[in-house]
Structures are given as C-alpha cells and as structure tokens.
Write an enzyme that holds these catalytic residues in place. Sequence first.
Site, PDB file in Angstrom:
ATOM      1  CB  VAL A 114     -29.423 -35.974 -32.251  1.00  0.00           C
ATOM      2  CG1 VAL A 114     -29.841 -35.411 -30.898  1.00  0.00           C
ATOM      3  CG2 VAL A 114     -29.787 -35.010 -33.378  1.00  0.00           C
ATOM      4  CG  HIS A 115     -24.112 -38.678 -28.240  1.00  0.00           C
ATOM      5  ND1 HIS A 115     -24.052 -40.041 -28.457  1.00  0.00           N
ATOM      6  CD2 HIS A 115     -23.506 -38.463 -27.042  1.00  0.00           C
ATOM      7  CE1 HIS A 115     -23.423 -40.618 -27.461  1.00  0.00           C
ATOM      8  NE2 HIS A 115     -23.080 -39.674 -26.580  1.00  0.00           N
ATOM      9  N   PRO A 116     -27.149 -38.342 -26.929  1.00  0.00           N
ATOM     10  CG  PRO A 116     -27.319 -39.373 -24.834  1.00  0.00           C
ATOM     11  CD  PRO A 116     -27.269 -38.028 -25.505  1.00  0.00           C
TER      12      PRO A 116
ATOM     13  CD  GLU B 145     -25.686 -41.103 -31.192  1.00  0.00           C
ATOM     14  OE1 GLU B 145     -24.739 -40.388 -31.590  1.00  0.00           O
ATOM     15  OE2 GLU B 145     -25.957 -41.290 -29.998  1.00  0.00           O
TER      16      GLU B 145
END
Length: 492
Positions: A460-462, A466
């Site tokens: 999952v960004h940002p 991650e």
Amino acid sequence: MSKIFDLVVIGAGSGGLEAGWNAATLYKKRVAVIDVQTHHGPPHYAALGGTCVNVGCVPKKLMVTGAQYMDHLRESAGFGWEFDGSSVKANWKKLIAAKNEAVLDINKSYEGMFNDTEGLDFFLGWGSLESKNVVVVRETADPKSAVKERLQADHILLATGSWPQMPAIPGVEHCISSNEAFYLPEPPRRVLTVGGGFISVEFAGIFNAYKPPGGKVTLCYRNNLILRGFDETIREEVTKQLTANGIEIMTNENPAKVSLNTDGSKHVTFESGKTLDVDVVMMAIGRIPRTNDLQLGNVGVKLTPKGGVQVDEFSRTNVPNIYAIGDITDRLMLTPVAINEGAALVDTVFGNKPRKTDHTRVASAVFSIPPIGTCGLIEEVAAKEFEKVAVYMSSFTPLMHNISGSKYKKFVAKIVTNHSDGTVLGVHLLGDGAPEIIQAVGVCLRLNAKISDFYNTIGVHPTSAEELCSMRTPSYYYLKGEKMETLPESSL
C-alpha cells in the site's frame, strides 16, 4: 458454612475474568471470582480488570497518546499550520482525570458483567488457599485476619498477576513504582526512571512530554543498551531518538541509595559514585509474580526458580485441581496471552476440548516514543537455532518527516528468515504505526509465511508498512552462528 462452586478464580484480571466468564456462559458452571478492589487507584491499584486495565496497558496507552501531541503540535508548522502566539501548555491534571474516568468506566462494565451473568459471582477480599478444594476470602492479606467467606470448589484457578519489583537499596521508600506514577498529582519537573525495559522507556516519553518548563527526564540502566531482548538495531535507534527528544540516558549506571534533600527532592547516589538530584524516582526494574498472599504452602503448589507458579502446557499446577494462568506463571507477561490461557483452560477443563496456548510468534508492542512492534525471533536467537539465517533490513525517513522538521525520526524494518527455506522467523519494526502493523504480521508468522510471500505481495503506497513488501535481497547472513555479509559459495 462453605459456598459451593465449580470454579473459584483468585484474581479478577484479564485472564481470570476470561476464564470465569467463559466457564459461566459457555459451560453453565457456577463460578466465583475474588479480588481485593472493584475500582482503580490506591490502596491496591489492581482492581477489576487487573494490571492492564488499572495500572498497565490501558492508562499507559492513553497517556502515551496524550504525550504524542507535543510533537504533533511542533511538527504541524511544516504542514502550514501557524499559531497566533497564544500559549499552548500541557494540563497534567486534566490528563489524569480523563484517564481515571476512562478506567472507571471499564471497572463499572465488569461490575455490570457480574450483576448480569447467571452463575458468575464476585467476592471482595483477599483470596487464599486453605486446602486443595477450599478458598477463604479474608478482610486483609494477613492470614490471621477475619474470614469473610469460605468457598468450596472442584477447581481453583490462580490468576493474581504480577507486581512491580523494587530494589533492596537504602531509601527505596522514597521511590515510586509505575503504580503510583499513574496517580502523580503533578508532572515531575525532574524525574529519573530506573530500568532499561519497556515500562521505563514508555514512562520516560510520557514524563518528557508533560514536564514543566525547565524540566529534565533521565533514564538509567545498569547495562550498556536499553530494551534487552529486543532487536539490537532497533534498540540503538530508539536510544538515538529518545536522546534527540531531550531524554538523558545513563547506561552502565545503577542507583545504590536514595536520600531526601531538605526541600523534599531526592538525592540519588549511583554505584559509580555519581549523584543526581530529582523530584521523582520511578523504579521500573521488572515485575514479579504475585504469589505471596495465596498461602500456596498450605497445599504444596510448586514455584519456578524465578518465583512463578509452576505449570504444564495446559496451565495445570502439581496439585491436580489447581491451575494458574497469566503473569503469576511468569511465562509471557502479556494481557492477550493471559486471556488466551484463560479461554484454553476452561475449554480443557469443562469443554472436553484440550487446548494449550501457543507462546511462540506472539506479536507485541512497546508504546515508546517512537513505538516498537515485534513478533518472533530476533536474529541472535535465530542464528543459534538455525544453520543459515538471512536478515532483510531497511531504515528510512517516512514521507511525513521530510517536511515535519523531524528527519531524525527513522523507520526501521527488519525481517529475519531461515535462509534454507525462506520461512520468516521474526519481524521487528520501529516508528509511527509499528504496533498496528505488527498485529497483521503476527498472522503471517502463524501461517509460516515465507519471505517470498512478503515481497510478492503488492504494498500500500505511500506507507511505512509497504517496506515489508519491498525487501528482496538480504542485508546480511548468519552461518552456523557467525555473522557475514555474504554466504560462501559452498553453503549456497
């Protein structure tokens, strides 16, 4: 005349309440639970809900949350927030009052549970063993004090938890433990927390945020690096960040005595000969199983060399119908562990479903500032148990701290694996969100996830989390216990 029960539980902490509730509701047993106090606070501190609710996890987390606002306010300037010059100050009394009200609500919810649950009775007083089937409830801890009730039971559960350990040094009576720290009427201007464990580190962060102008927080530890038993890289980084936050850390120092100054402050003399004057000395050198008032000798319940009640994997003592769970067994002093042990015990005893608690791969957190999340083996332990170990590590500045003014707040992520098959043995995190992230990681470890499961998962960004899905190449290895940058070709 004795009152007769299927189960008598001494101690209304997390584990004892779980066991009592489950026995009464799931298996329709008649259960008695005994404790010395219903609501939090002096004189006994650990009331309904035990250490966690009254003088542990719950109030500590509330106070740490409050302490974090100090940094949030300062860092908000980097995000465009401007203040008109009116003062911002910490109100310790308001914090403590709000904390007390929140804890009292939980105490009252447990009172309601006893009132509303058929077959579940609460007895106020000091419970102790008269025989292997009889528990007496007394007015005080004194075994000669008046008997209020005599309870007969087929099964007895010991769940009285643990208690802060105090050192045997001159002047220790001038010091407090974490119990009293939750009820200080004012934030200490100068405070010394003694010990390098999670309690000392957490309270150092709380006191540092709420200290009056000109105040100083000092933490002393008898060894050279705080948080023994945690990942070493994280221990080093926590030390850096605590120091950057203004906390003084004195390593290889241990108090030899504490005396009173004429103004009521404390004069601490260390074993090295150094001295320090502070307003409060908080001892946080560990916790010990609370067995001293149970009269275990009356029935011959055995203790471990460290003073915990000796039990097998099903929480059975050496006396067939007497059991023990939670901190009193000195296995793994964590609230969720005690709850799991309580539920497993009741299933085993009353449900004909033998079940034992798995004490491995248990996720846990330290609510320091910055916080820690950890699950599984640290690399030094893994290197002793497995021939080839690979360690994946990353340290970076989270996105928000590129403009918050706190670039020193690094996030550290480390994955320890069995290099022979890629199985993840441990995950260790430091930084904002680490305690929340590690809970999900605990599920992965219980499912025997491999490092490929992590890096093949889309992150999952940002986010900081991650990073766990981005580490593909080991940072270093261990071969037969020896640390090395690369593995020799012969071992590949």
